[in-house]
Design an enzyme around this catalytic site. Sequence first.
Site, PDB file in Angstrom:
ATOM      1  N   PRO A 250      -6.540  -9.587  -2.440  1.00 11.19           N
ATOM      2  CA  PRO A 250      -7.835  -9.408  -1.759  1.00 11.19           C
ATOM      3  C   PRO A 250      -8.348  -7.976  -1.936  1.00 11.19           C
ATOM      4  O   PRO A 250      -7.911  -7.053  -1.258  1.00 11.19           O
ATOM      5  CB  PRO A 250      -7.510  -9.715  -0.292  1.00 11.19           C
ATOM      6  CG  PRO A 250      -6.044  -9.394  -0.159  1.00 11.19           C
ATOM      7  CD  PRO A 250      -5.417  -9.669  -1.491  1.00 11.19           C
ATOM      8  N   ASP A 426      -5.918  -3.017  -2.233  1.00 13.69           N
ATOM      9  CA  ASP A 426      -5.315  -4.296  -1.867  1.00 13.69           C
ATOM     10  C   ASP A 426      -5.297  -4.340  -0.340  1.00 13.69           C
ATOM     11  O   ASP A 426      -4.549  -3.595   0.302  1.00 13.69           O
ATOM     12  CB  ASP A 426      -3.888  -4.377  -2.429  1.00 13.69           C
ATOM     13  CG  ASP A 426      -3.186  -5.692  -2.086  1.00 13.69           C
ATOM     14  OD1 ASP A 426      -3.690  -6.428  -1.219  1.00 13.69           O
ATOM     15  OD2 ASP A 426      -2.119  -5.962  -2.681  1.00 13.69           O
ATOM     16  N   HIS A 427      -6.133  -5.222   0.245  1.00 13.21           N
ATOM     17  CA  HIS A 427      -6.304  -5.230   1.696  1.00 13.21           C
ATOM     18  C   HIS A 427      -5.032  -5.626   2.441  1.00 13.21           C
ATOM     19  O   HIS A 427      -4.916  -5.414   3.639  1.00 13.21           O
ATOM     20  CB  HIS A 427      -7.454  -6.175   2.077  1.00 13.21           C
ATOM     21  CG  HIS A 427      -8.244  -5.694   3.240  1.00 13.21           C
ATOM     22  ND1 HIS A 427      -7.677  -5.021   4.296  1.00 13.21           N
ATOM     23  CD2 HIS A 427      -9.577  -5.785   3.530  1.00 13.21           C
ATOM     24  CE1 HIS A 427      -8.618  -4.717   5.189  1.00 13.21           C
ATOM     25  NE2 HIS A 427      -9.776  -5.163   4.734  1.00 13.21           N
ATOM     26  N   ARG A 428      -4.067  -6.193   1.748  1.00 16.60           N
ATOM     27  CA  ARG A 428      -2.810  -6.540   2.392  1.00 16.60           C
ATOM     28  C   ARG A 428      -1.955  -5.303   2.643  1.00 16.60           C
ATOM     29  O   ARG A 428      -1.048  -5.321   3.483  1.00 16.60           O
ATOM     30  CB  ARG A 428      -2.019  -7.528   1.516  1.00 16.60           C
ATOM     31  CG  ARG A 428      -2.736  -8.838   1.239  1.00 16.60           C
ATOM     32  CD  ARG A 428      -2.000  -9.652   0.186  1.00 16.60           C
ATOM     33  NE  ARG A 428      -1.882  -8.929  -1.077  1.00 16.60           N
ATOM     34  CZ  ARG A 428      -1.260  -9.397  -2.158  1.00 16.60           C
ATOM     35  NH1 ARG A 428      -0.682 -10.602  -2.113  1.00 16.60           N
ATOM     36  NH2 ARG A 428      -1.192  -8.688  -3.265  1.00 16.60           N
ATOM     37  N   VAL A 429      -2.232  -4.219   1.887  1.00 18.88           N
ATOM     38  CA  VAL A 429      -1.442  -2.999   1.980  1.00 18.88           C
ATOM     39  C   VAL A 429      -2.249  -1.860   2.609  1.00 18.88           C
ATOM     40  O   VAL A 429      -1.741  -1.088   3.425  1.00 18.88           O
ATOM     41  CB  VAL A 429      -0.962  -2.568   0.569  1.00 18.88           C
ATOM     42  CG1 VAL A 429      -0.106  -1.314   0.652  1.00 18.88           C
ATOM     43  CG2 VAL A 429      -0.200  -3.689  -0.100  1.00 18.88           C
TER      44      VAL A 429
END
Length: 454
Positions: A250, A426-429
């Site tokens: 994402p 990376d929106h997860r990180v």
Amino acid sequence: MPEIQMPKLSDTMTEGTLVAWKKKKGDEVSAGEVLAEIETDKATMEWESPEDGTLTEIYVEEGGKVNVGDKIGFIAGEGEEEAEKKEEEKESAEEKEEKESEEAEAKEKEPKKELEKKEEKPKAEKKAAPPKEKPVEAGVSPAPTQPTSASGGPPQRKEPRVKASPVARRIAAELGVDLASVKGTGPEGRVTETDVRAAAKSKITAPQKTPIAPKPPAPSIKAGESARIQLSGMRKIIAQRLVESLGPIPHFYLNIDIDAGPLIEAREELKSAGEGTDAAKITVNDFVLKAAVQAAVKVPRVNASFDGDAFVQYADVDLGIAVAIEDGLLTPVIPAAQHKSLPEISELVKDLAHRARNKRMKPEEFQGGTFTVSNLGGMAIDSFSAVINPPQGFILAIGKITKVPVVDDSDQIVVGHRMSITMSCDHRVIDGALGAEYLKELRHLLENPALLLV
């Protein structure tokens, strides 16, 4: 005789194409000397010989495509060629002895055969005449007569004899190796003991040459098309990696415009003060790279990647640098870049970029990386958004320095220099606040370049 295998020249490589051999069969090679040119999934590069010796076998012709780990040739070390010659001489003597023994045995059997023929002749005369042929009924085809051997049965086909030394035959029997399927390397193709043992060890009865794949037929060109160009292995992997990145990862983007005036001034001072020295060769991009590394040290949570149910935060800042080459893109890596000075980074970048464009990189030099910087400012791109290189957590996209009207501290409109930087995250990180914290530190360093010289 050590075998040469198709090397794994990148972390995602599963097969390679042997573009060209730089040595011929029988040539001597030294460790570190260029042996072949291999196309990987990322680039075409020169591959160096792993050791000293003589290239005695080539199993993959130019243009052949094989899997990583498949053997492509053999290099014989010092002393091995002499040992091979002695082995061949020994086997030749043994074969000669075996042949003489067979001839002597055949001579002993000849009188016995003559006697048997004389005894059989009267018996053959006493045999009754063959029965008359039966008349063939109308409409029925006569049965075809089958040729017979002297013993009355069908003729036996004699299998061709395999040339092999007695030692090779004995070893083949012990190891269960089919001699007929072993390629001999001895004189006139004779199978040697070494050939048998190699076949047994690898469980491959003959070194298979990888057939060169025929060129696919030229694709049909539709109306309005001028050409249709097939993807190279490298372009296929780039396409695959982009799908792997933009699909599952994402992305979101943060953008800043920094005041590049201080950068320009710092570079000009270094250039004039260090005329003819390494300091004079430091570029604006070198400042950007050093600042990107130091900002990651100041905000270490961005130096991370997503791994299933956890974040992986890295101890070192391994800096990836996007380098455009003829057929795609390579990302050489400066490991532990936080320990490198600005002049060291400048020198490393120039060396890596030069060798990347000239196919002289080592596999470990473009593997890994915790984040990447891609600079298209030199190509007159104002700004752009880059795609993250998985499994990294972010990538920086650097645009060109542009002259623009700006309002100074005295509310006066003056000519300023601005440079656009876009951070793909990376929106997860990395969430928005963390990315903003990193860009704030990056701006501070670039607008105060003296901090990068410390």
